[in-house]
Design a protein around this motif. Sequence first.
Motif, PDB file in Angstrom:
ATOM      1  N   ARG A   6       1.987  17.099 -11.892  1.00 41.35           N
ATOM      2  CA  ARG A   6       2.707  16.547 -10.750  1.00 41.35           C
ATOM      3  C   ARG A   6       2.263  15.106 -10.477  1.00 41.35           C
ATOM      4  O   ARG A   6       3.075  14.241 -10.196  1.00 41.35           O
ATOM      5  N   ASN A   7       0.936  14.876 -10.608  1.00 37.88           N
ATOM      6  CA  ASN A   7       0.430  13.513 -10.390  1.00 37.88           C
ATOM      7  C   ASN A   7       1.043  12.532 -11.382  1.00 37.88           C
ATOM      8  O   ASN A   7       1.406  11.415 -11.025  1.00 37.88           O
ATOM      9  N   ILE A   8       1.171  12.994 -12.632  1.00 39.72           N
ATOM     10  CA  ILE A   8       1.737  12.106 -13.658  1.00 39.72           C
ATOM     11  C   ILE A   8       3.182  11.775 -13.318  1.00 39.72           C
ATOM     12  O   ILE A   8       3.613  10.617 -13.406  1.00 39.72           O
ATOM     13  N   MET A  13       7.185   7.813 -11.300  1.00 40.82           N
ATOM     14  CA  MET A  13       8.207   7.358 -10.352  1.00 40.82           C
ATOM     15  C   MET A  13       7.778   6.067  -9.673  1.00 40.82           C
ATOM     16  O   MET A  13       8.577   5.142  -9.489  1.00 40.82           O
ATOM     17  N   LEU A  14       6.481   6.015  -9.314  1.00 41.19           N
ATOM     18  CA  LEU A  14       5.954   4.831  -8.632  1.00 41.19           C
ATOM     19  C   LEU A  14       6.087   3.600  -9.546  1.00 41.19           C
ATOM     20  O   LEU A  14       6.558   2.539  -9.119  1.00 41.19           O
ATOM     21  N   LEU A  19       8.061  -1.582 -11.104  1.00 39.23           N
ATOM     22  CA  LEU A  19       8.527  -2.434 -12.200  1.00 39.23           C
ATOM     23  C   LEU A  19       9.975  -2.861 -11.960  1.00 39.23           C
ATOM     24  O   LEU A  19      10.345  -4.001 -12.196  1.00 39.23           O
ATOM     25  N   GLY A  20      10.764  -1.917 -11.477  1.00 40.63           N
ATOM     26  CA  GLY A  20      12.169  -2.228 -11.195  1.00 40.63           C
ATOM     27  C   GLY A  20      12.261  -3.356 -10.195  1.00 40.63           C
ATOM     28  O   GLY A  20      12.994  -4.335 -10.392  1.00 40.63           O
ATOM     29  N   ALA A  21      11.493  -3.270  -9.137  1.00 39.67           N
ATOM     30  CA  ALA A  21      11.513  -4.294  -8.093  1.00 39.67           C
ATOM     31  C   ALA A  21      11.048  -5.617  -8.684  1.00 39.67           C
ATOM     32  O   ALA A  21      11.613  -6.673  -8.398  1.00 39.67           O
TER      33      ALA A  21
END
Length: 198
Positions: A6-8, A13-14, A19-21
Amino acid sequence: MRERTRNIVWLGMLLTIVLGAACRNGMRDGARTKPLESTQFFADGRSARPLVDGTVARGYAMVSDEEEYLRTGKIKGQLGNQMPFPLTRQVLERGQDRFTIFCTPCHDHLGNGQGMIVQRGLARPPSYHIDRLRQAPLGHFVDVMTNGFGAMYPYAYRIAPRDRWAIAAYIRVLQLSQGTTVADVPEDQLSKLEEMEE
Ligand code: HEC
């Protein structure tokens, strides 16, 4: 183990968001020049680069009435009814060839406006055999190809001017072929027609 997975996923997602931003900011804030702005980056001080030698400018200059007629079907804004170059069998065959490629999908091989795209639901174009189009000057067909007409898009960038005339001449052939009787067939060709019937 579950917890790690779950952490991965969260980390993934983070990263995507961060990176998208970053990408978006890069495009927005990156170094760029406005049109005609000066720059120290190039020796000539201009940010716009000159055309590469041997490249061709888009668009064209109407240098003469002949040029205008060839490209638009009009002289001083008036539609013409004469070919701008001699009409030969070769020109007509070229017209038939281009017409088959570019126009039959909608106008069909006889020009009745029942092409395959129309049969699949596109608005039906008028038949070339209605009186208005029979009487239309040759330049009208060139004009329709050059500039488009209503729902039909223009063909100027896909079909060269001479080919537009060749197609227009071939449309005349179609119009004649659909409105002709045996009485119009020259006498020396009649025997051929009889051979075909046999
Ligand atoms: C994708 C379909 C399509 C193709 C391909 C197409 N046309 Fe058309 N054409 C139309 C439609 C639809 C109309 C009717 C447009 C309107 O009245 O809004 C039309 C109308 C016309 C007209 C009649 C204009 C008038 O005065 O009513 C001519 C002439 C014509 N097309 C010639 C051509 C020629 C020549 C080609 C090939 C270079 C061609 N079209 C290719 C769809 C097409």
